[in-house]
Design a protein around this motif. Structure first.
Motif, PDB file in Angstrom:
ATOM      1  N   TRP A 126       1.090  -9.410   5.399  1.00  0.00           N
ATOM      2  CA  TRP A 126       1.320  -8.178   4.626  1.00  0.00           C
ATOM      3  C   TRP A 126       0.031  -7.763   3.910  1.00  0.00           C
ATOM      4  O   TRP A 126      -0.387  -6.601   3.982  1.00  0.00           O
ATOM      5  N   VAL A 127      -0.588  -8.709   3.210  1.00  0.00           N
ATOM      6  CA  VAL A 127      -1.807  -8.406   2.452  1.00  0.00           C
ATOM      7  C   VAL A 127      -2.943  -8.016   3.398  1.00  0.00           C
ATOM      8  O   VAL A 127      -3.676  -7.054   3.144  1.00  0.00           O
ATOM      9  N   ALA A 128      -3.080  -8.746   4.502  1.00  0.00           N
ATOM     10  CA  ALA A 128      -4.160  -8.457   5.450  1.00  0.00           C
ATOM     11  C   ALA A 128      -4.035  -7.048   6.033  1.00  0.00           C
ATOM     12  O   ALA A 128      -5.028  -6.330   6.186  1.00  0.00           O
ATOM     13  N   GLU A 129      -2.808  -6.636   6.360  1.00  0.00           N
ATOM     14  CA  GLU A 129      -2.607  -5.287   6.897  1.00  0.00           C
ATOM     15  C   GLU A 129      -3.042  -4.221   5.900  1.00  0.00           C
ATOM     16  O   GLU A 129      -3.662  -3.211   6.268  1.00  0.00           O
ATOM     17  N   ARG A 130      -2.748  -4.430   4.637  1.00  0.00           N
ATOM     18  CA  ARG A 130      -3.107  -3.435   3.629  1.00  0.00           C
ATOM     19  C   ARG A 130      -4.603  -3.460   3.326  1.00  0.00           C
ATOM     20  O   ARG A 130      -5.193  -2.426   3.023  1.00  0.00           O
ATOM     21  N   LEU A 131      -5.205  -4.609   3.435  1.00  0.00           N
ATOM     22  CA  LEU A 131      -6.665  -4.668   3.309  1.00  0.00           C
ATOM     23  C   LEU A 131      -7.333  -3.914   4.463  1.00  0.00           C
ATOM     24  O   LEU A 131      -8.347  -3.234   4.254  1.00  0.00           O
ATOM     25  N   LEU A 132      -6.771  -4.018   5.636  1.00  0.00           N
ATOM     26  CA  LEU A 132      -7.322  -3.263   6.766  1.00  0.00           C
ATOM     27  C   LEU A 132      -7.203  -1.758   6.532  1.00  0.00           C
ATOM     28  O   LEU A 132      -8.122  -0.986   6.844  1.00  0.00           O
ATOM     29  N   ARG A 133      -6.074  -1.323   5.955  1.00  0.00           N
ATOM     30  CA  ARG A 133      -5.926   0.094   5.603  1.00  0.00           C
ATOM     31  C   ARG A 133      -7.014   0.529   4.629  1.00  0.00           C
ATOM     32  O   ARG A 133      -7.650   1.578   4.795  1.00  0.00           O
ATOM     33  N   PHE A 180     -11.271   7.778  -5.294  1.00  0.00           N
ATOM     34  CA  PHE A 180     -10.574   7.109  -4.192  1.00  0.00           C
ATOM     35  C   PHE A 180      -9.094   6.988  -4.532  1.00  0.00           C
ATOM     36  O   PHE A 180      -8.724   6.412  -5.556  1.00  0.00           O
ATOM     37  N   GLN A 181      -8.261   7.552  -3.672  1.00  0.00           N
ATOM     38  CA  GLN A 181      -6.808   7.568  -3.871  1.00  0.00           C
ATOM     39  C   GLN A 181      -6.193   6.299  -3.283  1.00  0.00           C
ATOM     40  O   GLN A 181      -5.720   6.276  -2.147  1.00  0.00           O
ATOM     41  N   MET A 182      -6.194   5.224  -4.073  1.00  0.00           N
ATOM     42  CA  MET A 182      -5.769   3.919  -3.545  1.00  0.00           C
ATOM     43  C   MET A 182      -4.299   3.877  -3.159  1.00  0.00           C
ATOM     44  O   MET A 182      -3.896   3.149  -2.252  1.00  0.00           O
ATOM     45  N   PHE A 183      -3.463   4.694  -3.822  1.00  0.00           N
ATOM     46  CA  PHE A 183      -2.027   4.617  -3.547  1.00  0.00           C
ATOM     47  C   PHE A 183      -1.632   5.300  -2.235  1.00  0.00           C
ATOM     48  O   PHE A 183      -0.461   5.300  -1.873  1.00  0.00           O
ATOM     49  N   GLU A 184      -2.602   5.842  -1.524  1.00  0.00           N
ATOM     50  CA  GLU A 184      -2.338   6.302  -0.168  1.00  0.00           C
ATOM     51  C   GLU A 184      -2.380   5.145   0.824  1.00  0.00           C
ATOM     52  O   GLU A 184      -1.977   5.299   1.982  1.00  0.00           O
ATOM     53  N   HIS A 185      -2.860   3.982   0.342  1.00  0.00           N
ATOM     54  CA  HIS A 185      -3.097   2.867   1.250  1.00  0.00           C
ATOM     55  C   HIS A 185      -2.421   1.575   0.821  1.00  0.00           C
ATOM     56  O   HIS A 185      -2.064   0.754   1.668  1.00  0.00           O
ATOM     57  N   VAL A 186      -2.257   1.348  -0.473  1.00  0.00           N
ATOM     58  CA  VAL A 186      -1.551   0.162  -0.976  1.00  0.00           C
ATOM     59  C   VAL A 186      -0.529   0.617  -2.020  1.00  0.00           C
ATOM     60  O   VAL A 186      -0.707   1.647  -2.666  1.00  0.00           O
ATOM     61  N   PHE A 187       0.556  -0.168  -2.155  1.00  0.00           N
ATOM     62  CA  PHE A 187       1.645   0.214  -3.072  1.00  0.00           C
ATOM     63  C   PHE A 187       2.049   1.678  -2.848  1.00  0.00           C
ATOM     64  O   PHE A 187       2.215   2.454  -3.784  1.00  0.00           O
ATOM     65  N   ARG A 188       2.195   2.030  -1.581  1.00  0.00           N
ATOM     66  CA  ARG A 188       2.540   3.408  -1.241  1.00  0.00           C
ATOM     67  C   ARG A 188       3.977   3.725  -1.650  1.00  0.00           C
ATOM     68  O   ARG A 188       4.788   2.825  -1.882  1.00  0.00           O
ATOM     69  N   GLU A 189       4.269   5.013  -1.704  1.00  0.00           N
ATOM     70  CA  GLU A 189       5.629   5.440  -2.061  1.00  0.00           C
ATOM     71  C   GLU A 189       6.657   4.870  -1.089  1.00  0.00           C
ATOM     72  O   GLU A 189       7.754   4.475  -1.493  1.00  0.00           O
ATOM     73  N   ASP A 190       6.308   4.811   0.191  1.00  0.00           N
ATOM     74  CA  ASP A 190       7.272   4.337   1.183  1.00  0.00           C
ATOM     75  C   ASP A 190       7.417   2.818   1.188  1.00  0.00           C
ATOM     76  O   ASP A 190       8.167   2.272   1.994  1.00  0.00           O
ATOM     77  N   GLU A 191       6.722   2.125   0.273  1.00  0.00           N
ATOM     78  CA  GLU A 191       6.831   0.673   0.186  1.00  0.00           C
ATOM     79  C   GLU A 191       7.598   0.219  -1.061  1.00  0.00           C
ATOM     80  O   GLU A 191       7.680  -0.973  -1.348  1.00  0.00           O
ATOM     81  N   ALA A 192       8.165   1.156  -1.787  1.00  0.00           N
ATOM     82  CA  ALA A 192       8.810   0.834  -3.060  1.00  0.00           C
ATOM     83  C   ALA A 192       9.904  -0.213  -2.908  1.00  0.00           C
ATOM     84  O   ALA A 192       9.981  -1.172  -3.692  1.00  0.00           O
TER      85      ALA A 192
END
Length: 364
Positions: A25-32, A271-283
């Motif tokens: 999970w963390v690795a995928e978001r780091l790639l984003r 930099f809009q970090m919430f487009e890539h981590v802790f996104r709305e669709d991940e609530a």
């Protein structure tokens, strides 16, 4: 380069990619994050340029502890800068832990706590990449004269300065976190900004060196008298647009005094970090963990042990409760305690004057 070694520690990051806190999970978001940051910053940067960053990282870490994965995301963003000023630092231990997620080429300085009251027990820090920036052995806190501010007060959160060099460019950075709540009879935002800006302008003229006024100025709009106090002292303040997460407030700035014409701005941004981590669709994925943290109210009782116990409970399928009445609504605020309610800002400068220097010699 940021360090990802901790992701191999299965006691902190169990295998899998379906849930927060799992290594995949963390690795995928780091790639984003890496793809977005590379596209916005690294891919287009000029060789031998300098990238200065600034970020108010909300209550870092003076409220509830952040999730371990959040430190990876914060480090990934900072690793795309060459030097970064941090504000609202509450815990030196959190900065140390953040540094363990950056490469061995990164170093930092942190000042003393500003104490209670308007200081809010905050510190400030400079993080810098030793492969790109050299520390010039000058560091300190800015103290103003007794009659400089109303009531003979000092700036609420003591400004922190340090001298660096990148290529041909010698500069001194002064970080500030200006008071937000204004009180009658006490220094206002425009008072604090004005006294710092005037002192830095004086030092810039005396030394012939660029001074950078950087940080969270708590300026709501560029038309404010607080912003005018900075400009009136002779600072050039590029427009980063809104730097609050909502994009409505112009809180954060990187302003320059005595910037030479040859030191050109190449690019800048937020930099809009919430487009890539802790996104709305991940609530929904974070609701159980958030509920456990709030229910237990153990923010200061054994940071790592608490998270390990939480993970064990979730893995065992134990009911941990849900104290949030409307998680869908509250998630937007909750995630700012994992990252921040401020956007990181950055600016790229031309700092290689080799051609100009050689042309001067060649032309006699």
């Amino acid at each position: 380069m940021a360090s990802y070694k901790a992701l191999k520690d299965i006691t902190l990051y169990p295998p899998g990619r379906e849930k927060p806190g799992q290594a995949g999970w963390v690795a995928e978001r780091l790639l984003r994050l890496r793809r977005a940051l590379d596209a916005e910053i690294r891919t287009n940067r000029r060789a031998n340029s300098l990238i200065i960053g600034s970020w108010n990282i909300r209550h870092f870490d003076g409220g509830r502890p952040r999730l371990p994965e959040s430190f990876h995301y914060i480090a990934e963003i900072i690793d795309h800068f060459d030097v970064c000023a941090l504000q609202e630092v509450k815990s030196k231990a959190s900065v140390d832990y953040l540094m363990s997620h950056l490469g061995p080429n990164w170093d930092y300085f942190i000042n003393d706590s500003s104490g209670g009251g308007r200081g809010n027990h905050e510190r400030m820090a400079f993080l810098y990449n030793r492969n790109r920036v050299t520390f010039r052995n000058l560091i300190g806190e800015l103290v103003v004269s007794k009659d400089a501010l109303p009531g003979g007060e000092q700036v609420g959160r003591t400004p922190f300065f340090a001298a660096f060099q990148a290529g041909w460019f010698r500069f001194t950075m002064c970080a500030a976190h200006i008071v937000f709540k204004e009180e009658v009879g006490r220094p206002l935002r425009k008072d604090e900004i004005g006294v710092i800006a005037r002192e830095l302008a004086k030092r810039a003229k005396d030394t012939g060196e660029v001074h950078v006024f950087i940080g969270d100025m708590n300026i709501e709009a560029r038309e404010d008298d607080a912003f005018e106090a900075m400009i009136g002292a002779g600072f050039h303040a590029p427009d980063f647009g809104g730097t609050s997460v909502t994009g409505t407030k112009h809180y954060d700035h990187i302003a320059f005094h005595s910037l030479q014409a040859k030191t050109q701005e190449l690019s800048r941004g937020t930099f809009q970090m919430f487009e890539h981590v802790f996104r709305e669709d991940e609530a929904d994925h974070y609701e159980e963990i958030a509920a456990a943290i709030r229910r237990e109210k153990r923010a200061n009782e054994g940071y790592w042990q608490f998270h390990l116990e939480t993970k064990a409970a979730l893995k065992a399928g134990e009911a941990i409760g849900s104290p949030y009445t409307n998680w869908a609504r509250e998630y937007s605020s909750w995630r700012t305690h994992e990252m921040s309610d401020h956007l990181p800002i950055w600016i790229e400068l031309e700092v290689d004057y080799s051609d100009e220097y050689l042309e001067g010699i060649a032309g006699g």
